[in-house]
Write a protein that holds these residues in place. Structure first.
Motif, short mmCIF file in Angstrom:
data_model
loop_
_atom_site.label_atom_id
_atom_site.label_comp_id
_atom_site.label_asym_id
_atom_site.label_seq_id
_atom_site.Cartn_x
_atom_site.Cartn_y
_atom_site.Cartn_z
N ARG A 211 47.70 52.90 22.65
CA ARG A 211 47.03 53.99 23.37
C ARG A 211 45.95 53.44 24.30
NH1 ARG A 211 44.91 57.19 18.35
NH2 ARG A 211 44.37 55.02 17.94
N ILE A 212 45.43 52.25 23.98
CA ILE A 212 44.37 51.65 24.80
C ILE A 212 44.98 50.64 25.78
CG2 ILE A 212 42.25 50.25 24.74
CD1 ILE A 212 41.71 51.54 21.95
N GLY A 213 45.74 49.69 25.27
CA GLY A 213 46.40 48.69 26.14
C GLY A 213 45.44 47.58 26.57
N TYR A 214 46.03 46.48 27.02
CA TYR A 214 45.21 45.30 27.37
C TYR A 214 44.67 45.33 28.80
CZ TYR A 214 46.98 43.15 23.11
OH TYR A 214 47.26 42.88 21.81
N ASN A 215 45.30 46.15 29.67
CA ASN A 215 44.91 46.09 31.07
C ASN A 215 43.51 46.63 31.33
OD1 ASN A 215 47.28 44.97 31.94
ND2 ASN A 215 48.26 46.95 32.24
N PHE A 216 42.81 45.92 32.19
CA PHE A 216 41.51 46.39 32.68
C PHE A 216 40.45 46.49 31.60
CE2 PHE A 216 41.04 47.47 37.13
CZ PHE A 216 42.29 47.09 37.57
N ILE A 217 40.57 45.66 30.56
CA ILE A 217 39.48 45.65 29.56
C ILE A 217 38.97 44.22 29.37
CG2 ILE A 217 40.04 47.82 28.36
CD1 ILE A 217 41.40 46.03 26.17
N TYR A 218 38.90 43.49 30.47
CA TYR A 218 38.31 42.15 30.40
C TYR A 218 36.81 42.24 30.67
CZ TYR A 218 42.82 39.91 30.27
OH TYR A 218 44.06 39.49 29.88
N PRO A 219 36.00 41.73 29.75
CA PRO A 219 34.56 41.72 30.04
C PRO A 219 34.30 40.79 31.23
CG PRO A 219 35.02 40.97 27.78
CD PRO A 219 36.33 41.09 28.47
#
Ligand code: NAD
Length: 439
Positions: free
Chosen positions: A249-257
């Motif tokens: 539901r969250i996914g890895y994309n666009f969650i890089y600090p």
């Protein structure tokens, strides 16, 4: 089809070239004479992977460049407006180029035409475009019909050609079947297995672009806020990222600090959405916070440097890797690197910079007349006599550098990493002092 694209920047040039590559007859128009002269000689004004080959392949066959809309192909059926819609000082969208282009259309068309808004514009702008064109037509006493369509663009700089050639979706906002049909005909060649058209009313299409950019910016500011909390509580944001991204539901994309988002779109579109909401009597608190978090985040690396070296940085020199707001482009608009450089210069530091593609644009537009900046030709040259390395853009050539060489060249083995590219333990083992975001 016969197409005219007004505005030959990152979007207009890509869009026009890709339509030409698909066999359409395209004229790209721009007010910038120098740009058009160069394009006619096959000189591409921006760095966008693959764009130069496609322009050269189609130049003077299916792709033409002109400074005048009046000289445009008289067979034109569709006119795209892809001019800049920059941010004014107060955060409003500056629509002067957009309205000027609309006026020129009204002064030029003499048969039924579909006008497509490709630029990102506030909700309701299509109605203004209709009014402007209609006024010009009445003034000229020309009786032609036209349709205005909103077709927001979702390409990403650095992968613009691939994004445009294989779109996730084509959002078409229109109010007539004729316009929907024509747009679908135009884009059909881009879908081989099944089409991905999303039809909607014009205002929803205009809003979709702002909502998409605000959503992506929200993800970035969210993870940056989590990273800042991680630093305080002794957690590692890199691990937290993987922990949450594994939830589909969250996914890895666009969650890089990282050191904050920049570019020509997110900062201006987030600000514009906040303004648009306000003008309609709604305070968009979340959107305002996304922007506030990012404004602070852009300076976080400078703060880490100041924390390590002190408020007075005179006598210190920092080597900076990466100027563009992201890898794969020479675009430096709103890039965090510029904010960091200015902050460190203000504290008395000297800066040496290297970027594989963005030095010329940064020098000409964003760092002009600033003293104490040295521009270097290689990632290792920039390190000589520097007190620390600061990484601001994660270009591929920075991913696996020769750390022995870095150590040898720097005055002291210190790295501030604004894009969390390296392994903390490996670098500690090699004797580096290493600062990241969120750890
Ligand atoms: P840009 O600044 O690179 O290019 C705009 C071009 O328009 C310039 O070359 C300028 O000379 C030209 N121009 C201005 N007025 C003109 C006129 N009257 N006639 C002809 N040419 C004119 O801008 P861009 O990055 O291509 O962005 C264009 C629009 O697309 C903006 O609304 C932007 O928000 C939106 N957009 C940009 C991106 C992106 O990644 N850059 C992605 C999606 C949407």
């Amino acid at each position: 089809m016969n197409i005219t694209v007004i505005g030959s920047g990152y979007v207009g040039l890509t869009v026009g070239t890709c339509f030409a590559e698909m066999g359409n007859n395209v004229t790209c128009v721009d007010v910038d004479e120098h740009k058009i002269n160069n394009l006619n000689k096959g000189i591409i004004p921006i760095f966008e992977p693959g764009l130069d080959n496609l322009v050269l392949k189609n130049l003077n066959k299916t792709l033409f460049f002109s400074t005048s809309l009046k000289e445009f192909n008289s067979k034109t059926e569709i006119i795209f407006i892809a001019v800049g819609t920059p941010m004014k000082e107060d955060g409003d969208v500056d629509l002067k180029y957009f309205y000027e282009a609309s006026k020129q259309i009204g002064q030029t068309i003499d048969k039924h035409t579909i006008i497509v808004n490709k630029s990102t514009v506030p909700i309701g702008t299509a109605d203004k475009v209709k009014e402007i064109i209609q006024t010009e037509l009445e003034y000229r006493k020309v009786d032609v019909t036209f349709h205005v369509v909103s077709n927001p663009e979702f390409l990403k700089e650095g992968t613009a050609i691939a994004d445009f050639m294989k779109p996730d979706r084509i959002v078409i906002g229109a109010d007539s079947e004729v316009a929907f049909h024509k747009m679908e005909q135009l884009y059909s060649p881009f879908f081989r297995t099944h089409d991905r058209f999303i039809r909607m009313d014009i205002r929803s299409a205009e809003m979709t672009k702002y909502a998409a950019n605000a959503m992506l910016a929200t993800k970035i500011s969210f993870i940056n806020e989590i990273a800042n909390i991680c630093e305080k509580v002794g957690a590692d944001a890199n691990k937290v990222r993987i922990g949450i991204g594994s939830d589909s539901r969250i996914g890895y994309n666009f969650i890089y600090p990282g050191a904050g988002y920049g570019g020509s779109c997110f900062p201006k579109d987030v600000k514009a959405l906040h303004k648009i909401a306000k003008e309609h009597g709604y305070t968009a608190k979340l959107i305002a916070s996304v922007e506030a978090v990012n404004d602070a985040q852009k300076l976080i690396i400078a703060q880490k440097v100041i924390h390590r070296f002190g408020e007075d940085l005179s006598g210190k020199t920092f080597a900076l890797w990466g100027l563009s707001f992201k890898p794969g482009t020479d675009d430096v608009r709103e890039a965090p690197s510029i904010y960091v450089i200015k902050e460190l210069l203000n504290k008395g530091a000297k800066i040496k910079v290297y970027d594989p593609k963005a030095i010329a644009t940064a020098k000409e537009f964003y760092l002009k007349e600033l003293e104490n900046i040295t521009y270097c030709d290689s990632k290792y040259q920039v390190l000589e006599n520097a007190d620390a390395l600061i990484l601001m853009t994660e270009w591929k050539e920075f991913r696996s550098p020769d750390f022995e060489e870095i150590k040898l060249k720097l005055n002291s083995p210190i790295i501030f990493d604004g894009r969390n590219q390296y392994n903390v333990f490996n670098l500690k083992e090699k004797g580096f002092e290493y600062y990241q975001i969120g750890k």
